[in-house]
Design a protein around this motif. Sequence first.
Motif, PDB file in Angstrom:
ATOM      1  N   MET A   1      15.413   0.171  -3.563  1.00 20.62           N
ATOM      2  CA  MET A   1      14.397  -0.892  -3.171  1.00 20.62           C
ATOM      3  C   MET A   1      13.972  -0.578  -1.863  1.00 20.62           C
ATOM      4  SD  MET A   1      14.362  -5.037  -2.901  1.00 20.62           S
ATOM      5  CE  MET A   1      14.680  -5.072  -4.584  1.00 20.62           C
ATOM      6  N   THR A   2      12.596  -0.096  -1.539  1.00 21.98           N
ATOM      7  CA  THR A   2      12.171   0.047  -0.454  1.00 21.98           C
ATOM      8  C   THR A   2      11.248  -1.126   0.232  1.00 21.98           C
ATOM      9  OG1 THR A   2      11.816   2.336  -0.869  1.00 21.98           O
ATOM     10  CG2 THR A   2      10.493   1.428   0.997  1.00 21.98           C
ATOM     11  N   LEU A   3      11.532  -1.769   1.324  1.00 22.64           N
ATOM     12  CA  LEU A   3      11.082  -2.853   2.031  1.00 22.64           C
ATOM     13  C   LEU A   3       9.845  -2.347   3.319  1.00 22.64           C
ATOM     14  CD1 LEU A   3      13.995  -5.305   2.306  1.00 22.64           C
ATOM     15  CD2 LEU A   3      12.348  -5.207   0.609  1.00 22.64           C
ATOM     16  N   LYS A   4       9.098  -2.961   3.135  1.00 25.10           N
ATOM     17  CA  LYS A   4       7.899  -2.794   4.493  1.00 25.10           C
ATOM     18  C   LYS A   4       8.239  -3.836   5.526  1.00 25.10           C
ATOM     19  CE  LYS A   4       4.315  -0.997   1.668  1.00 25.10           C
ATOM     20  NZ  LYS A   4       2.849  -1.089   1.245  1.00 25.10           N
ATOM     21  N   HIS A   5       8.983  -4.758   5.226  1.00 25.04           N
ATOM     22  CA  HIS A   5       9.265  -5.686   6.249  1.00 25.04           C
ATOM     23  C   HIS A   5      10.459  -6.655   5.764  1.00 25.04           C
ATOM     24  CE1 HIS A   5       7.144  -8.837   4.060  1.00 25.04           C
ATOM     25  NE2 HIS A   5       6.123  -8.003   4.215  1.00 25.04           N
ATOM     26  N   LEU A   6      11.245  -7.262   6.696  1.00 24.73           N
ATOM     27  CA  LEU A   6      12.249  -8.458   6.163  1.00 24.73           C
ATOM     28  C   LEU A   6      11.463  -9.511   5.548  1.00 24.73           C
ATOM     29  CD1 LEU A   6      14.748  -8.077   9.179  1.00 24.73           C
ATOM     30  CD2 LEU A   6      14.637  -6.641   7.002  1.00 24.73           C
ATOM     31  N   PRO A   7      12.297  -9.774   4.549  1.00 25.38           N
ATOM     32  CA  PRO A   7      11.752 -11.304   3.745  1.00 25.38           C
ATOM     33  C   PRO A   7      11.921 -12.283   4.730  1.00 25.38           C
ATOM     34  CG  PRO A   7      13.670 -10.467   2.579  1.00 25.38           C
ATOM     35  CD  PRO A   7      13.496  -9.232   3.604  1.00 25.38           C
ATOM     36  N   PRO A   8      11.534 -13.557   4.787  1.00 30.51           N
ATOM     37  CA  PRO A   8      11.520 -14.637   5.434  1.00 30.51           C
ATOM     38  C   PRO A   8      13.095 -15.095   5.091  1.00 30.51           C
ATOM     39  CG  PRO A   8      10.288 -15.285   3.655  1.00 30.51           C
ATOM     40  CD  PRO A   8      10.366 -13.553   3.560  1.00 30.51           C
ATOM     41  N   THR A   9      13.554 -14.924   4.103  1.00 26.07           N
ATOM     42  CA  THR A   9      15.031 -15.510   3.607  1.00 26.07           C
ATOM     43  C   THR A   9      15.625 -14.499   2.939  1.00 26.07           C
ATOM     44  OG1 THR A   9      13.884 -17.808   3.700  1.00 26.07           O
ATOM     45  CG2 THR A   9      16.239 -17.552   2.402  1.00 26.07           C
ATOM     46  N   PHE A  10      17.035 -14.198   3.172  1.00 29.78           N
ATOM     47  CA  PHE A  10      17.696 -13.096   2.500  1.00 29.78           C
ATOM     48  C   PHE A  10      19.331 -13.467   2.854  1.00 29.78           C
ATOM     49  CE2 PHE A  10      16.169 -11.469   6.650  1.00 29.78           C
ATOM     50  CZ  PHE A  10      17.490 -11.179   7.300  1.00 29.78           C
ATOM     51  N   CYS A  11      20.016 -12.662   2.097  1.00 31.14           N
ATOM     52  CA  CYS A  11      21.430 -12.772   2.258  1.00 31.14           C
ATOM     53  C   CYS A  11      21.740 -11.588   3.090  1.00 31.14           C
ATOM     54  CB  CYS A  11      22.136 -12.699   0.876  1.00 31.14           C
ATOM     55  SG  CYS A  11      24.018 -12.704   0.897  1.00 31.14           S
ATOM     56  N   TRP A  12      22.188 -11.773   4.161  1.00 31.34           N
ATOM     57  CA  TRP A  12      22.679 -10.521   4.943  1.00 31.34           C
ATOM     58  C   TRP A  12      24.128 -10.179   5.051  1.00 31.34           C
ATOM     59  CZ3 TRP A  12      23.488 -10.389  10.887  1.00 31.34           C
ATOM     60  CH2 TRP A  12      23.545  -9.050  11.456  1.00 31.34           C
ATOM     61  N   THR A  13      24.589  -9.014   4.761  1.00 31.89           N
ATOM     62  CA  THR A  13      26.102  -8.667   4.661  1.00 31.89           C
ATOM     63  C   THR A  13      26.173  -7.504   5.589  1.00 31.89           C
ATOM     64  OG1 THR A  13      26.048  -9.323   2.188  1.00 31.89           O
ATOM     65  CG2 THR A  13      27.787  -7.999   3.048  1.00 31.89           C
ATOM     66  N   LYS A  14      27.039  -7.614   6.487  1.00 31.43           N
ATOM     67  CA  LYS A  14      27.575  -6.300   7.438  1.00 31.43           C
ATOM     68  C   LYS A  14      28.749  -5.800   6.515  1.00 31.43           C
ATOM     69  CE  LYS A  14      27.961  -9.213  10.914  1.00 31.43           C
ATOM     70  NZ  LYS A  14      28.136  -9.486  12.285  1.00 31.43           N
ATOM     71  N   ILE A  15      28.615  -4.502   6.153  1.00 29.44           N
ATOM     72  CA  ILE A  15      29.529  -3.640   5.678  1.00 29.44           C
ATOM     73  C   ILE A  15      30.562  -3.155   6.473  1.00 29.44           C
ATOM     74  CG2 ILE A  15      29.831  -1.635   4.258  1.00 29.44           C
ATOM     75  CD1 ILE A  15      26.560  -1.563   3.511  1.00 29.44           C
ATOM     76  N   GLY A  16      31.856  -3.655   6.231  1.00 30.75           N
ATOM     77  CA  GLY A  16      32.960  -3.137   7.032  1.00 30.75           C
ATOM     78  C   GLY A  16      33.608  -1.774   6.722  1.00 30.75           C
ATOM     79  N   HIS A  17      34.769  -1.665   7.157  1.00 32.19           N
ATOM     80  CA  HIS A  17      35.452  -0.432   6.847  1.00 32.19           C
ATOM     81  C   HIS A  17      37.004  -0.673   6.583  1.00 32.19           C
ATOM     82  CE1 HIS A  17      32.803   1.491   9.763  1.00 32.19           C
ATOM     83  NE2 HIS A  17      32.877   0.432  10.542  1.00 32.19           N
ATOM     84  N   GLU A  18      36.967  -1.883   5.568  1.00 25.16           N
ATOM     85  CA  GLU A  18      38.398  -2.279   5.165  1.00 25.16           C
ATOM     86  C   GLU A  18      39.139  -1.081   4.301  1.00 25.16           C
ATOM     87  OE1 GLU A  18      38.233  -5.841   2.863  1.00 25.16           O
ATOM     88  OE2 GLU A  18      38.276  -7.141   4.469  1.00 25.16           O
ATOM     89  N   SER A  19      38.259  -0.449   3.392  1.00 24.36           N
ATOM     90  CA  SER A  19      38.978   0.554   2.441  1.00 24.36           C
ATOM     91  C   SER A  19      38.798   2.073   3.078  1.00 24.36           C
ATOM     92  CB  SER A  19      38.364   0.403   1.278  1.00 24.36           C
ATOM     93  OG  SER A  19      36.849   0.982   1.330  1.00 24.36           O
ATOM     94  N   GLY A  20      38.656   2.054   4.269  1.00 24.68           N
ATOM     95  CA  GLY A  20      38.510   3.431   4.853  1.00 24.68           C
ATOM     96  C   GLY A  20      37.442   4.315   4.365  1.00 24.68           C
TER      97      GLY A  20
END
Length: 303
Positions: A1-20
């Motif tokens: 999915m390609t976005l031109k701008h951020l939506p006004p409401t969304f679920c934001w998730t930061k991807i960590g490094h837990e599994s390496g």
Amino acid sequence: MTLKHLPPTFCWTKIGHESGEELPTVVLRKEWERRLGGGRFLWGIGQSLGGSAQVAAHRTGSLLALFSPAAGRARPADRKREDMLLWHAWIDASGQVRQLPQHAFITSRATLPSGRPRQQHYALVCASPTELAIGTRLRVYPEHLRSVSTGKPLGAAQRAVVVDCVARAAQQSGKSYPLALSVELEAPYVVRLAQPSVLKARDLAAVNKAAREGDFGTFVELVARLRHRPSAEQARGFTRDLFDVPPGEAATAYAGAAQAARLRHRASMEHLRGRTLDMFELAPGETASLFGGATFGLPSRAC
């Protein structure tokens, strides 16, 4: 999915490094799960979203999940090849334990940063009609986001949160994160996981190796072996596939009595016609009605 701008409401998730795993490896593995799931897949997160995802989805008509890599390099603890947990089931809104799709591969560290054993883990219910791909010029500015649940600025430790954007793109400044991936979320948007088993470091390394090398066949074989459950547990009768819950049954957890009865009747008629729907196949209007038909203010500007 390609976005031109951020939506006004969304679920934001930061991807960590837990599994390496590196980000391209994570996304390729999720792309394989998406293909095996007919366009749907699950993405593990370490904290509950409460009811914020359902509220936001009803308010806006849909909800996107946006993923950003966590800032900085992984801490030594994140890189350590320690035992992980592999999750096998999820708990629906009525408290019933149900089996995850057999191709779903959701892991977490066995312990919390505090050192205590991990007791809970969650997963976003994601969907994409097209192949997952990394890459966008958009950035997320946390200082201009507010939690849908509390209306307050985000905490530094929050890895997954449903947010409203309170500033236009031209007005944003401060620390930012690159947007790596965006997908749609489908009802029930987020689920609580259950029935973890210990995933040994060598098994996780083998799965990661298959993903890095693009070996889809080996990945499928490894996940099938690791996700195998004892026959006694299967015989208890409480595990059901995440994509095979009759709509009337799913509705009873969220709807009023009249609405649930109507959907149960529809489900029985569809069964007579030889058609089985699951909890993700309700029409948009019906999905919204499951949460009481309340109306919420819609943010008028996009980020």
